[in-house]
Design a protein around this motif. Structure first.
Motif, PDB file in Angstrom:
ATOM      1  N   THR A   1       0.520  -1.358   0.140  1.00 51.88           N
ATOM      2  CA  THR A   1      -0.130   0.111  -0.427  1.00 51.88           C
ATOM      3  C   THR A   1       0.647   1.272  -0.222  1.00 51.88           C
ATOM      4  N   LEU A   2       0.678   1.963  -1.137  1.00 45.10           N
ATOM      5  CA  LEU A   2       1.356   3.270  -1.526  1.00 45.10           C
ATOM      6  C   LEU A   2       0.532   4.356  -1.104  1.00 45.10           C
ATOM      7  N   THR A   3       0.948   5.412   0.084  1.00 43.47           N
ATOM      8  CA  THR A   3       0.183   5.996   0.184  1.00 43.47           C
ATOM      9  C   THR A   3       1.110   7.690   0.359  1.00 43.47           C
ATOM     10  N   PRO A   4       1.561   8.358  -0.465  1.00 44.25           N
ATOM     11  CA  PRO A   4       2.611   9.250  -0.988  1.00 44.25           C
ATOM     12  C   PRO A   4       1.770  10.801  -0.178  1.00 44.25           C
ATOM     13  N   PRO A   5       2.646  11.300   0.303  1.00 42.04           N
ATOM     14  CA  PRO A   5       1.707  12.328   0.591  1.00 42.04           C
ATOM     15  C   PRO A   5       1.575  13.585  -0.999  1.00 42.04           C
ATOM     16  N   LEU A   6       0.116  14.782  -0.536  1.00 42.32           N
ATOM     17  CA  LEU A   6       0.143  15.198  -1.644  1.00 42.32           C
ATOM     18  C   LEU A   6       1.272  16.538  -2.609  1.00 42.32           C
ATOM     19  N   THR A   7       2.200  16.484  -1.830  1.00 43.44           N
ATOM     20  CA  THR A   7       3.485  17.210  -2.549  1.00 43.44           C
ATOM     21  C   THR A   7       4.402  16.314  -2.784  1.00 43.44           C
ATOM     22  N   ILE A   8       4.247  15.010  -3.280  1.00 42.42           N
ATOM     23  CA  ILE A   8       5.471  14.699  -4.269  1.00 42.42           C
ATOM     24  C   ILE A   8       5.077  15.031  -5.679  1.00 42.42           C
ATOM     25  N   THR A   9       6.429  15.003  -6.081  1.00 39.12           N
ATOM     26  CA  THR A   9       6.591  15.274  -7.010  1.00 39.12           C
ATOM     27  C   THR A   9       6.243  14.280  -8.503  1.00 39.12           C
ATOM     28  N   ALA A  10       5.650  14.163  -9.405  1.00 40.18           N
ATOM     29  CA  ALA A  10       5.359  13.312 -10.065  1.00 40.18           C
ATOM     30  C   ALA A  10       7.200  12.768 -10.482  1.00 40.18           C
ATOM     31  N   ALA A  11       8.318  13.338 -10.589  1.00 38.84           N
ATOM     32  CA  ALA A  11       9.415  12.054  -9.939  1.00 38.84           C
ATOM     33  C   ALA A  11       9.861  11.851  -9.262  1.00 38.84           C
ATOM     34  N   GLN A  12       9.198  12.584  -8.119  1.00 41.86           N
ATOM     35  CA  GLN A  12       9.721  11.562  -6.687  1.00 41.86           C
ATOM     36  C   GLN A  12       8.979  10.248  -6.912  1.00 41.86           C
ATOM     37  N   MET A  13       7.578  10.449  -7.176  1.00 43.04           N
ATOM     38  CA  MET A  13       6.611   9.103  -7.352  1.00 43.04           C
ATOM     39  C   MET A  13       7.265   8.350  -8.628  1.00 43.04           C
ATOM     40  N   ASN A  14       7.227   8.681  -9.679  1.00 42.58           N
ATOM     41  CA  ASN A  14       8.386   7.850  -9.939  1.00 42.58           C
ATOM     42  C   ASN A  14       9.883   7.494  -9.856  1.00 42.58           C
ATOM     43  N   ASP A  15      10.594   7.580  -9.172  1.00 43.89           N
ATOM     44  CA  ASP A  15      11.620   7.359  -8.407  1.00 43.89           C
ATOM     45  C   ASP A  15      11.428   5.261  -7.320  1.00 43.89           C
ATOM     46  N   ALA A  16       9.488   6.804  -6.728  1.00 45.45           N
ATOM     47  CA  ALA A  16       9.083   5.027  -5.912  1.00 45.45           C
ATOM     48  C   ALA A  16       8.567   3.735  -6.705  1.00 45.45           C
ATOM     49  N   ILE A  17       7.860   3.737  -8.156  1.00 45.90           N
ATOM     50  CA  ILE A  17       7.226   3.038  -8.610  1.00 45.90           C
ATOM     51  C   ILE A  17       8.792   2.067  -9.170  1.00 45.90           C
ATOM     52  N   ASP A  18       9.231   3.202  -9.512  1.00 47.67           N
ATOM     53  CA  ASP A  18      10.544   2.340 -10.194  1.00 47.67           C
ATOM     54  C   ASP A  18      11.556   1.177  -8.974  1.00 47.67           C
ATOM     55  N   ILE A  19      11.952   1.481  -8.247  1.00 45.17           N
ATOM     56  CA  ILE A  19      12.477   0.984  -6.657  1.00 45.17           C
ATOM     57  C   ILE A  19      11.119   0.226  -6.276  1.00 45.17           C
ATOM     58  N   LEU A  20      10.082  -0.162  -6.530  1.00 45.27           N
ATOM     59  CA  LEU A  20       9.160  -0.784  -5.876  1.00 45.27           C
ATOM     60  C   LEU A  20       9.477  -2.035  -7.386  1.00 45.27           C
ATOM     61  N   ASP A  21       9.605  -1.651  -8.473  1.00 51.04           N
ATOM     62  CA  ASP A  21       9.704  -2.629  -9.101  1.00 51.04           C
ATOM     63  C   ASP A  21      11.052  -3.392  -9.381  1.00 51.04           C
ATOM     64  N   ARG A  22      11.570  -2.678  -9.226  1.00 47.70           N
ATOM     65  CA  ARG A  22      12.648  -3.382  -8.987  1.00 47.70           C
ATOM     66  C   ARG A  22      12.937  -4.442  -7.253  1.00 47.70           C
ATOM     67  N   SER A  23      12.239  -3.365  -6.563  1.00 49.05           N
ATOM     68  CA  SER A  23      11.841  -5.026  -5.117  1.00 49.05           C
ATOM     69  C   SER A  23      11.027  -5.958  -5.779  1.00 49.05           C
ATOM     70  N   ILE A  24      10.242  -5.910  -6.679  1.00 52.15           N
ATOM     71  CA  ILE A  24       9.227  -7.485  -6.744  1.00 52.15           C
ATOM     72  C   ILE A  24       9.880  -8.093  -8.052  1.00 52.15           C
ATOM     73  N   ALA A  25      11.306  -7.587  -8.449  1.00 56.24           N
ATOM     74  CA  ALA A  25      11.985  -8.368  -9.321  1.00 56.24           C
ATOM     75  C   ALA A  25      12.933  -9.049  -8.687  1.00 56.24           C
ATOM     76  N   THR A  26      13.248  -8.975  -7.568  1.00 56.67           N
ATOM     77  CA  THR A  26      14.057  -9.753  -6.981  1.00 56.67           C
ATOM     78  C   THR A  26      13.537 -10.728  -6.170  1.00 56.67           C
ATOM     79  N   ILE A  27      12.291 -10.879  -6.058  1.00 55.76           N
ATOM     80  CA  ILE A  27      11.505 -12.037  -5.727  1.00 55.76           C
ATOM     81  C   ILE A  27      11.337 -13.240  -6.683  1.00 55.76           C
TER      82      ILE A  27
END
Length: 79
Positions: free
Chosen positions: A53-79
């Motif tokens: 469950t990702l619940t970012p603050p409303l002040t997050i930038t598009a770049a920060q959200m893209n970084d978060a999704i990239d981290i999540l993608d890499r983390s899922i790929a390790t499983i």
């Protein structure tokens, strides 16, 4: 391992399952993904043991959200 992705706005839930047909929750995998993401700098919680469950603050930038999704993608790929 990803059974479903759902959300509204920036609130995102990624359900992890060990069997897509039976929708068997993958609780152990969700925990591993959570800690792998935490090591990469992304913190989130799990719901029901298998929903990331990702619940970012409303002040997050598009770049920060893209970084978060990239981290999540890499983390899922390790499983």
């Amino acid at each position: 391992i990803v059974g479903d992705v759902r959300g509204k706005g920036l609130l995102i839930g990624v359900e992890l399952v060990s069997d897509r047909a039976a929708k068997t929750p993958a609780n152990d995998a969700a925990e591993k993904v959570m800690y792998a993401a935490l090591e990469r700098g992304l913190s989130f919680k799990t719901t029901f043991g298998n929903v990331l469950t990702l619940t970012p603050p409303l002040t997050i930038t598009a770049a920060q959200m893209n970084d978060a999704i990239d981290i999540l993608d890499r983390s899922i790929a390790t499983i």
